[in-house]
Design a protein around this motif. Structure first.
Motif, mmCIF file in Angstrom:
data_model
loop_
_atom_site.group_PDB
_atom_site.id
_atom_site.type_symbol
_atom_site.label_atom_id
_atom_site.label_comp_id
_atom_site.label_asym_id
_atom_site.label_seq_id
_atom_site.Cartn_x
_atom_site.Cartn_y
_atom_site.Cartn_z
ATOM 1 N N ILE A 193 0.832 -1.204 0.000
ATOM 2 C CA ILE A 193 0.000 0.000 0.000
ATOM 3 C C ILE A 193 0.868 1.257 0.000
ATOM 4 N N ILE A 194 1.951 1.236 0.760
ATOM 5 C CA ILE A 194 2.858 2.392 0.790
ATOM 6 C C ILE A 194 3.506 2.604 -0.574
ATOM 7 N N VAL A 195 3.887 1.514 -1.244
ATOM 8 C CA VAL A 195 4.477 1.626 -2.585
ATOM 9 C C VAL A 195 3.478 2.229 -3.567
ATOM 10 N N ALA A 196 2.238 1.732 -3.547
ATOM 11 C CA ALA A 196 1.217 2.269 -4.452
ATOM 12 C C ALA A 196 0.943 3.737 -4.166
ATOM 13 N N ALA A 197 0.882 4.100 -2.884
ATOM 14 C CA ALA A 197 0.635 5.500 -2.517
ATOM 15 C C ALA A 197 1.792 6.395 -2.937
ATOM 16 N N ASN A 198 3.013 5.915 -2.731
ATOM 17 C CA ASN A 198 4.177 6.713 -3.102
ATOM 18 C C ASN A 198 4.276 6.894 -4.612
ATOM 19 N N THR A 199 3.917 5.856 -5.371
ATOM 20 C CA THR A 199 3.947 5.951 -6.831
ATOM 21 C C THR A 199 2.939 6.980 -7.319
ATOM 22 N N THR A 200 1.756 7.000 -6.732
ATOM 23 C CA THR A 200 0.742 7.981 -7.116
ATOM 24 C C THR A 200 1.173 9.392 -6.747
ATOM 25 N N SER A 328 17.292 4.076 -12.613
ATOM 26 C CA SER A 328 16.831 3.722 -11.261
ATOM 27 C C SER A 328 17.320 2.338 -10.869
ATOM 28 N N PHE A 329 17.397 1.427 -11.839
ATOM 29 C CA PHE A 329 17.896 0.076 -11.568
ATOM 30 C C PHE A 329 19.357 0.111 -11.134
ATOM 31 N N SER A 330 20.193 0.807 -11.881
ATOM 32 C CA SER A 330 21.625 0.807 -11.591
ATOM 33 C C SER A 330 21.934 1.500 -10.266
ATOM 34 N N THR A 331 21.253 2.623 -9.981
ATOM 35 C CA THR A 331 21.553 3.347 -8.742
ATOM 36 C C THR A 331 21.165 2.543 -7.501
ATOM 37 N N MET A 332 20.006 1.899 -7.515
ATOM 38 C CA MET A 332 19.615 1.099 -6.354
ATOM 39 C C MET A 332 20.450 -0.163 -6.243
ATOM 40 N N CYS A 333 20.845 -0.742 -7.355
ATOM 41 C CA CYS A 333 21.680 -1.932 -7.330
ATOM 42 C C CYS A 333 23.027 -1.622 -6.670
ATOM 43 N N ILE A 334 23.601 -0.471 -7.009
ATOM 44 C CA ILE A 334 24.876 -0.057 -6.405
ATOM 45 C C ILE A 334 24.698 0.259 -4.931
ATOM 46 N N TRP A 450 3.559 7.190 -15.918
ATOM 47 C CA TRP A 450 4.510 6.223 -16.472
ATOM 48 C C TRP A 450 5.896 6.418 -15.879
ATOM 49 N N PHE A 451 6.327 7.664 -15.738
ATOM 50 C CA PHE A 451 7.637 7.943 -15.157
ATOM 51 C C PHE A 451 7.731 7.384 -13.739
ATOM 52 N N SER A 452 6.730 7.654 -12.929
ATOM 53 C CA SER A 452 6.752 7.229 -11.534
ATOM 54 C C SER A 452 6.737 5.715 -11.416
ATOM 55 N N GLY A 456 9.833 3.314 -10.176
ATOM 56 C CA GLY A 456 9.661 2.399 -9.053
ATOM 57 C C GLY A 456 9.999 0.964 -9.423
ATOM 58 N N LEU A 457 9.634 0.564 -10.648
ATOM 59 C CA LEU A 457 9.931 -0.797 -11.102
ATOM 60 C C LEU A 457 11.443 -1.006 -11.216
ATOM 61 N N GLY A 458 12.155 -0.028 -11.764
ATOM 62 C CA GLY A 458 13.602 -0.148 -11.871
ATOM 63 C C GLY A 458 14.274 -0.187 -10.516
ATOM 64 N N THR A 459 13.802 0.636 -9.579
ATOM 65 C CA THR A 459 14.362 0.641 -8.229
ATOM 66 C C THR A 459 14.135 -0.698 -7.543
#
Length: 541
Positions: A193-200, A328-334, A450-452, A456-459
Motif C-alpha cells: 500500500i505504501i508503494v502504491a501511494a508513493n507511486t501515485t 533507477s535500476f543501476s543506482t539502487m543496485c549499487i 509512467w515515469f513514476s 519504481g519498477l527499476g528501483t
C-alpha cells in the motif's frame, strides 16, 4: 497649374472625410477584436508559479523522496528481520565477517537477520530482504490498474489533487501501525500500500513540475526561447532532488540512532511512525495548489479510452522511458549491494555506517546546486546531464567491480558514496526533466504516471538483484555497470535530446511558426478557446 476654385476645394475635402470614415471604423473594430482576443488569451494563460507554490513543491520532495530510498529498502527490511526467529550463527562465528575481519556480535546478528531465509511460505523460504522485494513488486503490480485511472484523473479532472491526496494519506496511515502485529505476513500489506501511494504521489509531483514550467514559459514556445525552459526546469528539478536527499539523510540518521536501542523492533516502529508523519507534511503541497492540466477540455467525450497508452505514439518517450528504468535500476543496485557488502563483509564500525549514509544523502545538497551554473555555462540540456549521471554511475560500479575482491577502507567508500550520490541525483533530476520534455501539453498526467511507475519498477528490480545474493558484490556492480552503459547507448543513438523531444511533443516550434497553447494535442479532442501565443519570456531564474 492654376489654383483650384473654392467649390472644387470644398468638394475634395468632403470626399476625403467620407473616405476616412470607414478607416476609423475599421481601426476601431480591429482594436475591439484585439481586446477580445487578449481577454481570451489571458483567460487561457497558465498562471505563473509563485514562490509559495515552488516552496511547497520542494517541501513534498523533502517529505517523500526518502520513501523509496530509505523507508522501503532500509527500514522495512530491518523491521521484518525483527519479526522472525533469531538467526543462526554463521560458520565463521559472530565475531568474524565473511572476509574474516574482526566484527561485533550485534552487527553480525543484524546482518544475518536480514539475509537468512527464515520466512516460510508454501515450502519456500525467503529472507527479510527477499520478502521486501516481493512486497515491493506486489505493490507496483497492484497499483498499475489504478494508475491508469489516475492518469485520466490528472489530465482531465477539475480537482486533480484529490486522488493523490487520498493515496498519500493512505500511505501515511499505513506507516503508523507497522508494529501493532509482530508478524512477517502482515508487513507486505503495509509495504504494498505504501508503494502504491508513493507511486501515485510521485506522479502528481512530477506532473506539477511540467505544469509549473508551462506556467512560467508557455505551452508551446519558439526555438529561441527554449533555453529559458531549460534553465527554469533544471533549477526546479535539481533543488527538489537536493531537498529530497536532505529528507533521506534525516530518516537514515534517525534510523541509525534508534538501532542503538535494545528493543530494535519497537525502535524501528518509532522510525516508521515518524516517517509517516513526515510524509504527511507533504500533503500541504498537494492541497495548496490546483493546476488543471488542460483547461481546453470541456466535456467527458474528449477523454480517450487508451489515454494511458498514448505515450507509445512518441518514439522519443519510449526511449526515454527505457533510460528511466535503467538509471533507477543501476543506482539502487549499487546502493543496496554496497551497503550490504560494507556491513556483512567489510564489517564497518557502526559510526562508519552512519558516515556512509550521511555522505550518500548529504553530498547532493552541495554537488547538485553547484552543477546548475556549470550546466548553464556549458549550455547542456537534460540529456547531456543525464549522460553525465550515467557516466559517474558506471565509473563507480566499474571500479567497484574491478576491486571487489579487495578490502575497501572507509575513505574509499566515502569517496565512492559521494560520486555515486551525485550520479543518482543527476539521473533522477534530469531523467524527470527529460521525460517531461517528451510530454505534450495536456498529457503531463499520464506521462508522469509512467515515469513514476517505471522508476519504481527499476528501483525494485535493482534492490531485488542486489539483495538476492548479498555476498556477490561483483555481480551487483557488474550488472549495474552494463545497465549504465546500455542507458547511455539508448540516449546517444536514439538522439533523445531535450530540444528534439520537445519538438516531437509539440512543445517547441520553429521561430517562423506561431506557437499555440493547444498545439500537439491529439486529433479528435474538443479544443475550445485555443489562442495564438507569441509573447516574450515572462521571466528568468
Amino acid at each position: 497649374m492654376g489654383e483650384r476654385s473654392p467649390q472644387i476645394q470644398e468638394n475634395m475635402e468632403e470626399h476625403e472625410e467620407v473616405m476616412a470614415t470607414p478607416d476609423v471604423h475599421r481601426v476601431a473594430m480591429e482594436i475591439k477584436r484585439a481586446e477580445e482576443n487578449y481577454q481570451k488569451y489571458a483567460a487561457n494563460l497558465e498562471e505563473k508559479p509563485s514562490k509559495g507554490e515552488v516552496l511547497c513543491w520542494y517541501l513534498y520532495g523533502l517529505c517523500s523522496y526518502f520513501v523509496h530510498t530509505v523507508l522501503i529498502p532500509i527500514v522495512f527490511p530491518l523491521i521484518i528481520s525483527q519479526t522472525v526467529s533469531t538467526p543462526h550463527e554463521p560458520q565463521q562465528g559472530w565475531l568474524k565477517s565473511y572476509r574474516d575481519l574482526n566484527c561485533r556480535k550485534n552487527e553480525m546478528q543484524l546482518y544475518e537477520g536480514l539475509i537468512q531465509r527464515s520466512i516460510s511460505v508454501s515450502n519456500k523460504n525467503f529472507s527479510p530482504l527477499e520478502w521486501t522485494s516481493i512486497s515491493w513488486f506486489t505493490g507496483l503490480i497492484l497499483s498499475a490498474p489504478l494508475l491508469a485511472v489516475v492518469s485520466l484523473h490528472l489530465d482531465y479532472d477539475a480537482n486533480p489533487q484529490l486522488i493523490p491526496g487520498v493515496a498519500t494519506g493512505l500511505g501515511v496511515i499505513f506507516c503508523l501501525p507497522a508494529g501493532f502485529f509482530r508478524k512477517s505476513w502482515i508487513l507486505p500489506v503495509y509495504i504494498a500500500i505504501i508503494v502504491a501511494a508513493n507511486t501515485t504521489g510521485a506522479a502528481y509531483h512530477a506532473r506539477h513540475l511540467g505544469l509549473m514550467i508551462r506556467g512560467f514559459i508557455g505551452s508551446t514556445i519558439t526555438n529561441s526561447r527554449f533555453p529559458d525552459r531549460r534553465v527554469f526546469g533544471s533549477y526546479l528539478s535539481l533543488y527538489s532532488t537536493a531537498a529530497g536527499c536532505l529528507g533521506a539523510a534525516i530518516i537514515s540518521s534517525f534510523t541509525y540512532h534508534m538501532l542503538g536501542r535494545d528493543d530494535h523492533f519497537t525502535a524501528l516502529w518509532v522510525v516508521s511512525i515518524f516517517s509517516g508523519l513526515k510524509w504527511g507534511v507533504g500533503l500541504v503541497h498537494i492541497f495548496s495548489t490546483n493546476r488543471t492540466s488542460s483547461r481546453a477540455f470541456s466535456s467527458s467525450n474528449s477523454v480517450q479510452k487508451v489515454h494511458a497508452l498514448s505515450i507509445f505514439k512518441y518514439p522519443y518517450a519510449v526511449g526515454c522511458l527505457a533510460s528511466v528504468f535503467l538509471s533507477s535500476f543501476s543506482t539502487m543496485c549499487i546502493f543496496a549491494g554496497g551497503i550490504l557488502y560494507a556491513i556483512g563483509y567489510l564489517c564497518l564500525e557502526q559510526h562508519n555506517i552512519l558516515f556512509l549514509w550521511l555522505t550518500y544523502f548529504l553530498v547532493p545538497l552541495l554537488s547538485l546546486p553547484l552543477l546548475h551554473p556549470l550546466q548553464q555555462i556549458m549550455k547542456a540540456d537534460a540529456m547531456k546531464m543525464k549522460l553525465l549521471g550515467f557516466l559517474l554511475a558506471t565509473l563507480t560500479s566499474g571500479y567497484g567491480f574491478y576491486f571487489h575482491k579487495q578490502n575497501w577502507q572507509i575513505k574509499h567508500l566515502l569517496v565512492f558514496a559521494a560520486v555515486q550520490s551525485t550520479a543518482s541525483g543527476l539521473l533522477h533530476a534530469f531523467g524527470r526533466l527529460l521525460w517531461l520534455e517528451c510530454s505534450p501539453a495536456g498529457k503531463e498526467g499520464t506521462f508522469s504516471v509512467w515515469f513514476s511507475w517505471v522508476r519504481g519498477l527499476g528501483t525494485c528490480a535493482g534492490f531485488a538483484l542486489a539483495t538476492a545474493a548479498p555476498g556477490n558484490i561483483g555481480r551487483s556492480f557488474g550488472v549495474a555497470f552494463w545497465a549504465g552503459i546500455t542507458g547511455m547507448v539508448i540516449l546517444i543513438f536514439a538522439n533523445i535530446t531535450s530540444l528534439e523531444a520537445a519538438k516531437a511533443a509539440g512543445l517547441v516550434m520553429e521561430d517562423s511558426e506561431k506557437a499555440s497553447q493547444a498545439y500537439g494535442w491529439d486529433d479528435g479532442i474538443d479544443m475550445q478557446g485555443s489562442v495564438t501565443i507569441d509573447t516574450p519570456t515572462q521571466g528568468k531564474i
